[in-house]
Design a protein around this motif. Structure first.
Motif, mmCIF file in Angstrom:
data_model
loop_
_atom_site.group_PDB
_atom_site.id
_atom_site.type_symbol
_atom_site.label_atom_id
_atom_site.label_comp_id
_atom_site.label_asym_id
_atom_site.label_seq_id
_atom_site.Cartn_x
_atom_site.Cartn_y
_atom_site.Cartn_z
ATOM 1 N N SER A 83 0.811 -1.215 0.000
ATOM 2 C CA SER A 83 0.000 0.000 0.000
ATOM 3 C C SER A 83 0.846 1.268 0.000
ATOM 4 O O SER A 83 0.309 2.371 -0.111
ATOM 5 N N ASP A 394 -8.264 8.216 -5.066
ATOM 6 C CA ASP A 394 -7.655 6.915 -4.777
ATOM 7 C C ASP A 394 -7.296 6.744 -3.313
ATOM 8 O O ASP A 394 -6.666 5.756 -2.938
ATOM 9 N N CYS A 395 -7.641 7.691 -2.485
ATOM 10 C CA CYS A 395 -7.358 7.632 -1.040
ATOM 11 C C CYS A 395 -5.889 7.311 -0.786
ATOM 12 O O CYS A 395 -5.549 6.363 -0.086
ATOM 13 N N ASP A 396 -5.013 8.126 -1.374
ATOM 14 C CA ASP A 396 -3.576 7.874 -1.280
ATOM 15 C C ASP A 396 -2.826 9.135 -0.859
ATOM 16 O O ASP A 396 -2.028 9.684 -1.629
ATOM 17 N N ARG A 415 -1.748 4.298 0.462
ATOM 18 C CA ARG A 415 -3.059 4.073 -0.126
ATOM 19 C C ARG A 415 -3.920 3.192 0.774
ATOM 20 O O ARG A 415 -3.460 2.192 1.334
ATOM 21 N N GLU A 416 -5.171 3.590 0.915
ATOM 22 C CA GLU A 416 -6.159 2.774 1.617
ATOM 23 C C GLU A 416 -7.171 2.242 0.608
ATOM 24 O O GLU A 416 -7.562 2.945 -0.336
ATOM 25 N N GLU A 417 -7.619 1.018 0.815
ATOM 26 C CA GLU A 417 -8.613 0.416 -0.071
ATOM 27 C C GLU A 417 -9.960 1.106 0.097
ATOM 28 O O GLU A 417 -10.245 1.724 1.121
ATOM 29 N N GLY A 418 -10.779 0.980 -0.946
ATOM 30 C CA GLY A 418 -12.144 1.464 -0.823
ATOM 31 C C GLY A 418 -12.491 2.662 -1.654
ATOM 32 O O GLY A 418 -13.581 3.200 -1.548
ATOM 33 N N GLY A 419 -11.565 3.131 -2.493
ATOM 34 C CA GLY A 419 -11.901 4.233 -3.363
ATOM 35 C C GLY A 419 -11.740 5.592 -2.729
ATOM 36 O O GLY A 419 -10.961 5.781 -1.787
ATOM 37 N N CYS A 421 -11.924 9.110 -0.732
ATOM 38 C CA CYS A 421 -12.020 9.339 0.710
ATOM 39 C C CYS A 421 -11.689 10.774 1.040
ATOM 40 O O CYS A 421 -11.177 11.533 0.212
ATOM 41 N N SER A 438 -6.709 6.590 9.934
ATOM 42 C CA SER A 438 -7.398 6.055 8.766
ATOM 43 C C SER A 438 -8.545 6.945 8.301
ATOM 44 O O SER A 438 -9.316 7.472 9.116
ATOM 45 N N ARG A 440 -10.963 5.592 6.827
ATOM 46 C CA ARG A 440 -12.111 4.687 6.921
ATOM 47 C C ARG A 440 -12.670 4.597 8.329
ATOM 48 O O ARG A 440 -13.739 4.043 8.541
#
Length: 455
Positions: A83, A394-396, A415-419, A421, A438, A440
């Motif tokens: 990530s 990309d939440c990065d 980068r965090e998953e989930g699109g 943010c 986070s 999230r």
């Protein structure tokens, strides 16, 4: 500092062997975070002991045609955290050693018992991480984690004026071994709220696991403290500047007091300054700068008091015309010994070390609105951190690595998953650990141990 940053402060404010390794010798090099040095890296594995000589050694045996199965070393080192993306952008020599080659796997943790009322985090020299698990009006409750993410102790801290950086608000000063905070009794956010009751200021020193080691009350008995601010010493310890007055039935004077504490919580020195303090910081050479105003005597001017650690004057007080004016502004030390000042969003001015004037910040700093910075990689340069609240597809969110000259040497994204943010806090601690709150979940954290440590 602007009303926005002060409001943010009010709303938010370590592998074991069979034998312990000897304690490292502290480096005299100025340290590695918002003013603090990285921890020393763990010792390498000792070489195997030589077997005793055998006076009658057996005849040599040829190796078998097919060696027994075993676990050969891997052809390549284990992969880093997928990530994390690290890019070196410039091959200049001043960038050497500033951009890491890879990232370790992240440690993850959730602040236990917390809802979503959490804040940013910071690490001390041994890799323990302190995060804000709850905040209220002018105070914050801090949760400490072991380097592996195991919850440890909790303590509280006052979110005094000037406690917050643009990357978040955590009024905790990391040390090479543990943490320091300030507490203001009988007030809110470091300001007295009762005219007949003084503010009592505590400087508290905690072990790496969050257990209390030392509690010092610097305020002299003949002063009724009305407000205070504090700042980290990049070499370890903390500066406290208090505004005091006598009890109501004694007089009406007002004066400023300066207190310097070592990283063990002991008082190192005291000094005097003017009552109306605008801001305070400690340079990476050890002198403190207290910026004061005298609006009734010299409106439109501010005065610079440079003090040694023992409280004596390091330079003559200088009166300067101020290009901008903001109480409780956020100050941060620079690698050249100067102090940069921010109005809450923009780096506006630099106070050269021991100087009697100001200068404009470098373009690379002025252009980073809302960004904060730390000394990094053993003072090889700066790590710059973006403000919270970025909208990223990309939440990065990423940090920048810059040489002392300001040259952009590299970037690191997380980068965090989930699109898409909205980002939260990202920061670096004393030992070079990078901590991310986070997007999230406000009380969920990831950190990368010693990612930006001294090599």
């Amino acid at each position: 500092m602007s009303h926005r940053l002060v409001a943010a402060c009010l709303a938010a404010a370590l592998a074991c062997g069979h034998e312990p390794a000897p304690s490292p010798t502290p480096s005299p090099t100025p340290p590695d975070t918002g003013g603090t040095p990285p921890g020393n890296p763990p010792p390498s594995n000792p070489p195997p002991a030589n077997p005793p000589d055998n006076p009658n050694p057996p005849p040599a045996t040829p190796p078998p045609a097919n060696p027994p199965p075993g676990n050969p070393p891997p052809a390549n080192p284990p992969p880093g955290d997928p990530s994390v993306t690290i890019r070196r952008l410039d091959d200049a020599a001043e960038c050497d050693g500033l951009v890491p080659a890879s990232a370790p796997q992240a440690v993850t943790a959730d602040a236990p018992g917390a809802g979503e009322n959490c804040g940013s985090g910071i690490s001390e020299g041994g890799g323990h991480v302190a995060v804000v698990r709850h905040f209220g009006q002018g105070f914050q409750e801090v949760q400490v984690f072991a380097p592996d993410g195991t919850p440890e102790q909790r303590f509280s801290a006052t979110a005094f004026p000037g406690a917050c950086a643009m990357s978040g608000c955590v009024p905790v000063f990391p040390q090479q071994d543990g943490f320091q905070v300030t507490q203001g009794e009988n007030g809110i956010a470091g300001i007295s709220t009762q005219s007949h009751v003084p503010l009592t200021v505590h400087v508290q020193t905690y072990a790496a696991d969050g257990s209390l080691r030392h509690d010092e009350i610097p305020t002299p008995p003949d002063d009724w403290t009305r407000r205070y601010t504090a700042a980290a010493d990049p070499l370890g310890g903390v500066l406290v500047v208090a505004q005091g007055s006598p009890p109501p039935d004694v007089g009406s004077w007002c004066r400023g007091r300066v207190f310097r504490f070592g990283n063990d919580g002991s008082l190192r020195g005291t000094g005097a300054t003017t009552c109306e303090q605008v801001g305070a910081a400690v340079s990476n050479r050890g002198e403190s700068l207290v910026i004061v105003a005298r609006p009734d005597q010299a409106p439109g001017q501010e005065f610079l008091d440079w003090l040694n650690p023992d409280g004596t004057a390091a330079a003559s007080e200088a009166a300067i015309g101020t290009p901008w004016y903001s109480f409780a502004r956020f100050l941060a030390p620079l690698l050249d010994g100067g102090i940069a000042a921010n109005d809450g969003t923009t780096w506006q001015v630099v106070y050269p070390r021991l100087g009697a004037s100001t200068r404009q910040p470098p373009d690379w700093l002025m252009q980073r609105r809302g960004w904060s910075f730390r000394f990094t990689r053993g003072n090889r340069g700066y790590a710059l951190f973006p403000p919270t609240g970025q909208q990223l597809a990309d939440c990065d969110p990423g940090l920048e690595l810059r040489a002392p000259s300001g040259r952009l040497c590299g970037t690191i994204t997380f980068r965090e998953e989930g699109g898409a943010c909205t980002t939260r806090a990202l920061d670096q601690g004393w030992d070079g650990t990078v901590i991310q709150q986070s997007a999230r979940g406000a009380c969920h954290y990831r950190w990368w141990p010693r990612l930006l440590a001294r090599e």
